[in-house]
Write a protein that holds these residues in place. Structure first.
Motif, short mmCIF file in Angstrom:
data_model
loop_
_atom_site.label_atom_id
_atom_site.label_comp_id
_atom_site.label_asym_id
_atom_site.label_seq_id
_atom_site.Cartn_x
_atom_site.Cartn_y
_atom_site.Cartn_z
N CYS A 176 0.83 -1.22 0.00
CA CYS A 176 0.00 0.00 0.00
C CYS A 176 0.86 1.26 0.00
CB CYS A 176 -0.93 0.00 1.21
SG CYS A 176 -1.87 1.53 1.35
N PRO A 177 0.80 2.08 -1.06
CA PRO A 177 1.65 3.28 -1.12
C PRO A 177 1.22 4.36 -0.14
CG PRO A 177 0.14 3.22 -3.00
CD PRO A 177 -0.05 1.93 -2.25
N CYS A 192 -6.14 6.33 2.06
CA CYS A 192 -6.36 5.62 0.79
C CYS A 192 -6.98 6.57 -0.24
CB CYS A 192 -7.28 4.42 1.04
SG CYS A 192 -7.87 3.65 -0.48
N ILE A 196 -6.01 7.11 -4.15
CA ILE A 196 -6.79 6.60 -5.28
C ILE A 196 -7.59 7.70 -5.98
CG2 ILE A 196 -6.90 4.19 -4.53
CD1 ILE A 196 -9.80 4.61 -3.91
N CYS A 243 -5.13 3.45 -7.84
CA CYS A 243 -4.29 2.45 -7.17
C CYS A 243 -5.05 1.14 -7.04
CB CYS A 243 -3.87 2.96 -5.78
SG CYS A 243 -2.94 1.73 -4.83
N GLU A 245 -3.06 -1.65 -5.67
CA GLU A 245 -1.99 -2.45 -5.07
C GLU A 245 -2.47 -3.49 -4.06
OE1 GLU A 245 1.03 -2.51 -6.29
OE2 GLU A 245 0.55 -0.93 -7.72
N CYS A 246 -3.51 -3.16 -3.26
CA CYS A 246 -3.95 -4.14 -2.25
C CYS A 246 -4.69 -5.30 -2.89
CB CYS A 246 -4.77 -3.49 -1.15
SG CYS A 246 -6.16 -2.52 -1.72
S1 SF4 Z 1 -6.29 1.08 -2.95
FE1 SF4 Z 1 -5.39 -0.30 -1.39
S2 SF4 Z 1 -3.20 -0.21 -1.74
FE2 SF4 Z 1 -4.07 1.55 -2.82
S3 SF4 Z 1 -3.96 3.24 -1.35
FE3 SF4 Z 1 -5.97 2.29 -1.07
S4 SF4 Z 1 -5.69 0.77 0.57
FE4 SF4 Z 1 -3.64 1.34 -0.19
#
Ligand code: SF4
Ligand code: B12
Ligand code: SF4
Length: 254
Positions: A176-177, A192, A196, A243, A245-246
């Motif tokens: 997670c960035p 988050c 995003i 995003c 990533e998770c």
């Molecule tokens: S979408 Fe997931 S990985 Fe990306 S910022 Fe949000 S919690 Fe973190």
């Protein structure tokens, strides 16, 4: 054929990958809102459509954005088809928003849906909530988008999902960035959202003040900024997520 089977078969025929049912009471804290949306509602039909693994894994984020767009589009049609099917059978049915429109108040800041689809999906037996706070399913892991129809039809509920799928590997935390996911399975939704929604409303709020006090020529110059073009394409096309990533990091369902 029995109603529950008919409804599930229809959902599958419309193109969903997963379908389950929970009672309105199983929504717990969302039960009241469910009954406000549709008085006499008794059941929630929850559907899931898979995301492309390749699109999520791609280093080019536009692939995941476009695939998500396609899946939302598919879910729109599935939910509408299911609602029409149930109303043709003499019941009332309403499709719940997939993400937008969402209630905008100062307290919730557009961060809480009318009914939480992840919780409904757990109750409908579709999967478990992982550490990344996403619904993990056996077959697709978190690579799944959810939708639901609230109905007065007496559809039989499935059993709540009780298996453990998340292996606590912590890959989602590392990936997670925003540093938004914590070890106790909490997600700081504001952290988050800043990542995003970089090019959605928060982006616009950052960009507009940079125009204040500028001459017309300077405003034209400022519109040459790629940041504004990103905002334009996000807002016009609806690819809000910046995003994945998770979802990408999670080994479940791979
Ligand atoms: S979408 Fe997931 S990985 Fe990306 S910022 Fe949000 S919690 Fe973190
Ligand atoms: C608003 C929203 C956001 C906001 C805020 C997130 C939030 N509040 O959870 C932002 C913009 C930050 C966001 C981010 C993302 N989102 Co989003 N989001 C939503 C939306 C529209 C509403 C979420 C909501 O209302 N949550 C309500 C709160 C209360 O839920 P919660 O915080 O998780 O609840 C906790 C506690 O309150 C407690 N709890 C409370 N009530 C209850 C009741 C029961 C029965 C139980 C057991 C527990 C419990 O347990 C929870 C866990 O601790 C949903 C669609 C929908 N209507 O559900 C999509 C949705 C959750 N998002 C989704 C996705 C995929 C994402 C992102 C990955 C973005 C992306 N790239 O696609 C990230 C993931 C962030 C993360 N790891 O959680 C998918 C999830 C699919 C899945 N497989 O789980 C959904 C379901 C959209 C969809 N139609 O598929 N999202
Ligand atoms: S990445 Fe690992 S810890 Fe995170 S949700 Fe998936 S299995 Fe659980």
């Amino acid at each position: 054929m029995e109603l529950t089977k008919l409804v599930k078969n229809h959902a599958k025929a419309l193109g969903c990958d997963l379908v389950g049912v929970c009672s309105i009471e199983a929504l717990k804290e969302w039960e009241e809102e469910g009954k406000r949306i549709l008085p006499n509602a008794s059941s929630v039909v929850v559907v899931g459509c898979r995301l492309s693994r390749a699109a999520i894994d791609s280093d080019n984020i536009r692939m995941a954005q476009f695939d998500t767009h396609c899946v939302y589009d598919k879910l729109d049609r599935i939910l509408n088809g299911l609602s029409v099917f149930l109303e043709d059978k003499g019941f009332l049915a309403v499709s719940l928003p997939l993400y937008l429109p969402i209630k905008m108040t100062k307290e919730t800041q557009g961060l809480i849906g009318d009914i939480s689809l992840r919780h409904a999906a757990v109750e409908a037996g579709l999967g478990e909530m992982g550490l990344n706070r996403l619904l993990l399913t056996k077959r697709f892991g978190p690579r799944i988008r959810l939708g639901a129809v609230l109905t007065t039809a007496p559809v039989n509920p499935d059993h709540r999902f009780t298996e453990k799928l998340c292996n606590d590997c912590g890959e989602c935390i590392k990936a997670c960035p925003a540093g938004a996911i914590t070890e106790d399975g909490n997600v700081d939704v504001r952290k988050c959202a800043r990542v995003i929604l970089k090019y959605a409303l928060p982006g616009l709020v950052r960009f507009v003040p940079s125009l204040v006090g500028k001459s017309v020529d300077e405003v034209w110059e400022a519109t040459r900024e790629p940041f504004l073009w990103e905002i334009w394409q996000t807002m016009t096309y609806g690819t809000f997520y910046n995003c994945f990533e998770c979802i990408k990091a999670c080994p479940i369902g791979k």
